[in-house]
Design a protein around this motif. Structure first.
Motif, mmCIF file in Angstrom:
data_model
loop_
_atom_site.group_PDB
_atom_site.id
_atom_site.type_symbol
_atom_site.label_atom_id
_atom_site.label_comp_id
_atom_site.label_asym_id
_atom_site.label_seq_id
_atom_site.Cartn_x
_atom_site.Cartn_y
_atom_site.Cartn_z
ATOM 1 N N LEU A 162 90.742 -50.534 -50.626
ATOM 2 C CA LEU A 162 90.343 -50.844 -52.055
ATOM 3 C C LEU A 162 90.102 -52.353 -52.140
ATOM 4 O O LEU A 162 90.778 -53.194 -51.531
ATOM 5 C CB LEU A 162 91.692 -50.584 -52.601
ATOM 6 N N PRO A 163 89.080 -52.547 -52.937
ATOM 7 C CA PRO A 163 88.667 -53.994 -53.085
ATOM 8 C C PRO A 163 89.851 -54.965 -53.393
ATOM 9 O O PRO A 163 90.448 -54.444 -54.254
ATOM 10 C CB PRO A 163 87.419 -54.038 -53.931
ATOM 11 N N SER A 164 89.838 -56.284 -53.275
ATOM 12 C CA SER A 164 90.771 -57.113 -53.748
ATOM 13 C C SER A 164 90.889 -57.389 -54.989
ATOM 14 O O SER A 164 91.844 -57.498 -55.630
ATOM 15 C CB SER A 164 90.710 -58.479 -53.156
ATOM 16 N N ALA A 165 89.772 -57.091 -55.905
ATOM 17 C CA ALA A 165 89.742 -57.302 -57.383
ATOM 18 C C ALA A 165 90.637 -55.973 -57.875
ATOM 19 O O ALA A 165 91.609 -56.257 -58.812
ATOM 20 C CB ALA A 165 88.419 -57.359 -58.053
ATOM 21 N N LEU A 166 90.475 -54.888 -57.302
ATOM 22 C CA LEU A 166 91.052 -53.690 -57.728
ATOM 23 C C LEU A 166 92.668 -53.812 -57.512
ATOM 24 O O LEU A 166 93.326 -53.279 -58.306
ATOM 25 C CB LEU A 166 90.523 -52.430 -57.264
ATOM 26 N N ARG A 167 93.033 -54.189 -56.416
ATOM 27 C CA ARG A 167 94.080 -54.297 -55.985
ATOM 28 C C ARG A 167 95.106 -55.475 -56.882
ATOM 29 O O ARG A 167 96.277 -55.012 -57.419
ATOM 30 C CB ARG A 167 94.331 -54.796 -54.427
ATOM 31 N N GLU A 344 79.410 -55.565 -60.772
ATOM 32 C CA GLU A 344 78.078 -54.779 -60.498
ATOM 33 C C GLU A 344 78.431 -53.832 -59.153
ATOM 34 O O GLU A 344 77.645 -52.878 -58.767
ATOM 35 C CB GLU A 344 76.985 -55.728 -60.228
ATOM 36 N N ASN A 345 79.288 -54.302 -58.142
ATOM 37 C CA ASN A 345 79.644 -53.492 -57.211
ATOM 38 C C ASN A 345 80.688 -52.147 -57.435
ATOM 39 O O ASN A 345 80.863 -51.584 -56.837
ATOM 40 C CB ASN A 345 80.390 -54.354 -56.123
ATOM 41 N N TYR A 409 83.884 -48.835 -50.569
ATOM 42 C CA TYR A 409 85.104 -49.828 -50.615
ATOM 43 C C TYR A 409 85.152 -50.513 -49.403
ATOM 44 O O TYR A 409 85.274 -51.618 -48.973
ATOM 45 C CB TYR A 409 86.416 -49.263 -51.032
ATOM 46 N N LYS A 410 84.809 -49.825 -48.044
ATOM 47 C CA LYS A 410 84.846 -50.287 -46.842
ATOM 48 C C LYS A 410 83.645 -51.241 -46.776
ATOM 49 O O LYS A 410 83.664 -52.239 -46.119
ATOM 50 C CB LYS A 410 84.651 -48.978 -45.782
ATOM 51 N N ARG A 411 82.596 -50.884 -47.175
ATOM 52 C CA ARG A 411 81.265 -51.700 -47.307
ATOM 53 C C ARG A 411 81.884 -52.999 -47.797
ATOM 54 O O ARG A 411 81.307 -54.052 -47.410
ATOM 55 C CB ARG A 411 80.021 -51.164 -47.818
ATOM 56 N N MET A 412 82.399 -52.839 -49.134
ATOM 57 C CA MET A 412 82.750 -54.126 -49.826
ATOM 58 C C MET A 412 83.808 -54.787 -49.011
ATOM 59 O O MET A 412 83.707 -56.251 -49.325
ATOM 60 C CB MET A 412 83.264 -53.689 -51.223
ATOM 61 N N HIS A 413 84.664 -54.257 -48.276
ATOM 62 C CA HIS A 413 85.569 -54.922 -47.761
ATOM 63 C C HIS A 413 84.973 -55.652 -46.374
ATOM 64 O O HIS A 413 85.276 -56.758 -46.279
ATOM 65 C CB HIS A 413 86.570 -54.117 -46.908
ATOM 66 N N ARG A 418 83.517 -60.975 -43.856
ATOM 67 C CA ARG A 418 82.747 -61.534 -42.887
ATOM 68 C C ARG A 418 82.070 -62.966 -43.259
ATOM 69 O O ARG A 418 82.128 -63.265 -44.477
ATOM 70 C CB ARG A 418 81.467 -60.483 -42.589
ATOM 71 N N ASP A 419 81.395 -63.629 -42.247
ATOM 72 C CA ASP A 419 80.855 -64.918 -42.377
ATOM 73 C C ASP A 419 81.844 -66.026 -43.167
ATOM 74 O O ASP A 419 81.391 -66.353 -43.998
ATOM 75 C CB ASP A 419 79.561 -64.578 -43.299
ATOM 76 N N VAL A 420 82.645 -66.141 -42.387
ATOM 77 C CA VAL A 420 83.855 -67.244 -42.809
ATOM 78 C C VAL A 420 83.014 -68.485 -42.369
ATOM 79 O O VAL A 420 82.788 -68.908 -41.359
ATOM 80 C CB VAL A 420 84.988 -67.181 -41.846
ATOM 81 N N ASP A 421 83.015 -69.667 -43.503
ATOM 82 C CA ASP A 421 82.571 -71.116 -43.360
ATOM 83 C C ASP A 421 83.513 -71.772 -42.616
ATOM 84 O O ASP A 421 84.754 -71.353 -42.204
ATOM 85 C CB ASP A 421 82.305 -71.560 -44.349
ATOM 86 N N GLU A 422 83.252 -73.063 -42.299
ATOM 87 C CA GLU A 422 84.231 -74.049 -41.616
ATOM 88 C C GLU A 422 85.396 -74.234 -42.572
ATOM 89 O O GLU A 422 86.461 -74.580 -42.035
ATOM 90 C CB GLU A 422 83.525 -75.275 -41.519
ATOM 91 N N ASP A 423 85.140 -73.962 -43.968
ATOM 92 C CA ASP A 423 86.655 -74.108 -44.708
ATOM 93 C C ASP A 423 87.556 -72.965 -44.761
ATOM 94 O O ASP A 423 88.417 -73.262 -45.449
ATOM 95 C CB ASP A 423 85.946 -74.532 -46.320
ATOM 96 N N GLY A 424 87.187 -71.786 -44.044
ATOM 97 C CA GLY A 424 88.042 -70.567 -43.878
ATOM 98 C C GLY A 424 87.830 -69.772 -45.119
ATOM 99 O O GLY A 424 88.565 -69.019 -44.910
#
Length: 458
Positions: A162-167, A344-345, A409-413, A418-424
């Motif tokens: 379940l996406p973070s927004a829905l949780r 939109e997702n 939901y898995k694709r949204m998760h 993924r793709d974490v920047d240097e700021d975490g």
């Protein structure tokens, strides 16, 4: 230029998403323990040793001189649930003071959904019981509350991403309608009120608030005050769990340099929540479930009789259809009469699945059932069967819809993590609008051990 269109159920700030994920992990464990407690009670109550369960539940303990010689079942409902509502009060205040919901545009949806998710089930229950037995309408509020621990246990079982927004929406919705349920209990299920004793309770709560506003954490001061406030609230005629909510609302949420600076440790609300949430989720709610869920259905014939009762039917329809219609309808109205658009997702099936999860009513529904009908009445047993059946049906329907959407939901998760920047911070949170939210939240709600933010506590 940033978009002026508000996204319903859009991704919130990254720190808030991380905090909500931590809270939900703890509540999921509590939900599993709740299910174990409820199952144990049902099995014992319907076994050849069912009389022993009733004897245990009705055993009285406590000082009679203080009018606190209560049954174990009442101690669980009045005492342990006060702990549960204290944590719920902390969570609600935290959301509206320092969380994403301090912005009216974000707060509008869960509040509207909670109101709709209470009003429609109550209306359906009343319509189905207008010609019912005398006193049956007293249970109109039973299908109004959502059990967040039970709902999260269902999520854990179906393994949805379940996406973070829905949780976040589910947690906030459940907390808001639990607090609204407490208001309903205080107003509609208070038969006798002693204003003098209520005044003393409020003075005690004010003294507790005076201490916590000055960051005094001494347990030997705060716990006795909280217990006295609870006892006075119980004696006043208002349900004692109200004391838990009022005590929580006095606790400051945000910290300042004047309150201790960066090295002062976590804020008061965070401090209390970290210490008390495990007690609430791991002990208070499961024990309450154990003492409240045990109903002897009397075999298939007895089960059929209970399910055919208008009270049970009203509760089941309220929990399943009422919650789905109320929460989904309120969300649609917010999108229809404001500039807000569904993210939109996501699609409306996601909202319906979440609304069905809102129909998982247990803890507060069982509490209102006892207040409405009394623990010794036949209506009480029928109502408990209706709660269990309605909760199970809502959980199954929600599981079907959310599992069908699980690939999305898995694709949204995966995109969120993924793709974490240097700021975490994952890139998914680095859009113009979400980045602005994150920067603002990072100032107000830093990680443990850092304190920056407003100049005064609130």
């Amino acid at each position: 230029m940033p978009s002026t269109t508000t996204r319903l159920l859009g991704r919130g700030s990254y720190p808030e998403a991380q905090r909500i994920a931590s809270v939900l992990r703890k509540e999921t464990v509590g939900g599993a323990l709740l299910l174990i407690g409820a199952a144990a009670a049902l099995i014992w109550a319907n076994s050849p040793w069912g009389d022993a369960y009733e004897t245990l539940r009705d055993t009285r303990v406590g000082p009679a001189s203080l009018h606190l010689d209560l049954t174990l079942g009442t101690w669980a409902a009045d005492g342990l649930l006060a702990i549960f509502f204290f944590v719920a009060g902390l969570e609600l205040k935290r959301e509206f003071v320092a969380g994403d919901l301090r912005e009216p545009r974000r707060a509008a949806l869960p509040i509207a959904a909670a109101v709709g998710g209470m009003a429609v089930p109550a209306l359906l229950f009343v319509l189905l019981n207008l010609g019912g037995p005398e006193g049956s309408l007293r249970g109109w509020a039973i299908p109004s509350a959502t059990d967040i621990a039970f709902a999260l246990a269902v999520l854990a079982v179906i393994s949805t991403h379940l996406p973070s927004a829905l949780r976040t929406f589910l947690l906030t919705l459940a907390v808001v309608d639990d607090l609204l349920a407490i208001v309903v209990i205080a107003i509609f299920y208070t038969e006798e009120l002693s204003l003098g004793i209520l005044g003393l309770a409020l003075v005690t709560i004010a003294a507790f608030g005076f201490l916590v506003q000055r960051r005094i954490r001494s347990w030997w001061l705060l716990i006795p005050l909280a217990v006295v406030a609870w006892a006075l609230m119980h004696e006043s005629g208002i349900h004692a769990t109200v004391a838990g909510v009022l005590l929580a609302f006095t606790v400051p949420v945000v910290r300042s340099d004047a309150a201790g600076g960066p090295d002062a440790g976590p804020g008061m609300a965070e401090h209390f929540e970290h210490r008390i949430r495990p007690l609430s989720a791991g002990f208070a709610v499961p024990v309450f479930a154990f003492f409240s869920a045990g109903v002897a259905v009397g075999g298939l014939n007895g089960l059929g009789e209970s399910l055919g009762d208008s009270i049970a039917i009203g509760i089941m329809v309220g929990l399943v259809a009422g919650k789905a219609i109320g929460i989904t309808g309120a969300t649609w109205l917010v999108s229809r009469f404001t500039r807000a658009q569904l993210d939109e997702n996501l699609g409306w099936p996601d909202v319906i699945g979440l609304a069905l999860l809102g129909g998982i009513g247990f803890t507060v529904s069982l509490l209102i059932t006892e207040l409405a009908y009394g623990a010794e009445s036949e209506s009480y047993d029928h109502a408990k069967v209706g709660i269990l059946a309605g909760t199970l049906l809502a959980a199954l329907l929600a599981a079907v819809i959310l599992r069908l959407r699980n690939r999305r939901y898995k694709r949204m998760h995966e995109e969120e993590t993924r793709d974490v920047d240097e700021d975490g911070i994952p890139d998914a949170w680095d859009t113009v609008d979400d980045r602005a939210d994150h920067d603002r939240d990072w100032r107000d709600t830093p990680p443990p051990g850092r304190t920056v933010g407003p100049s005064a506590e609130s």
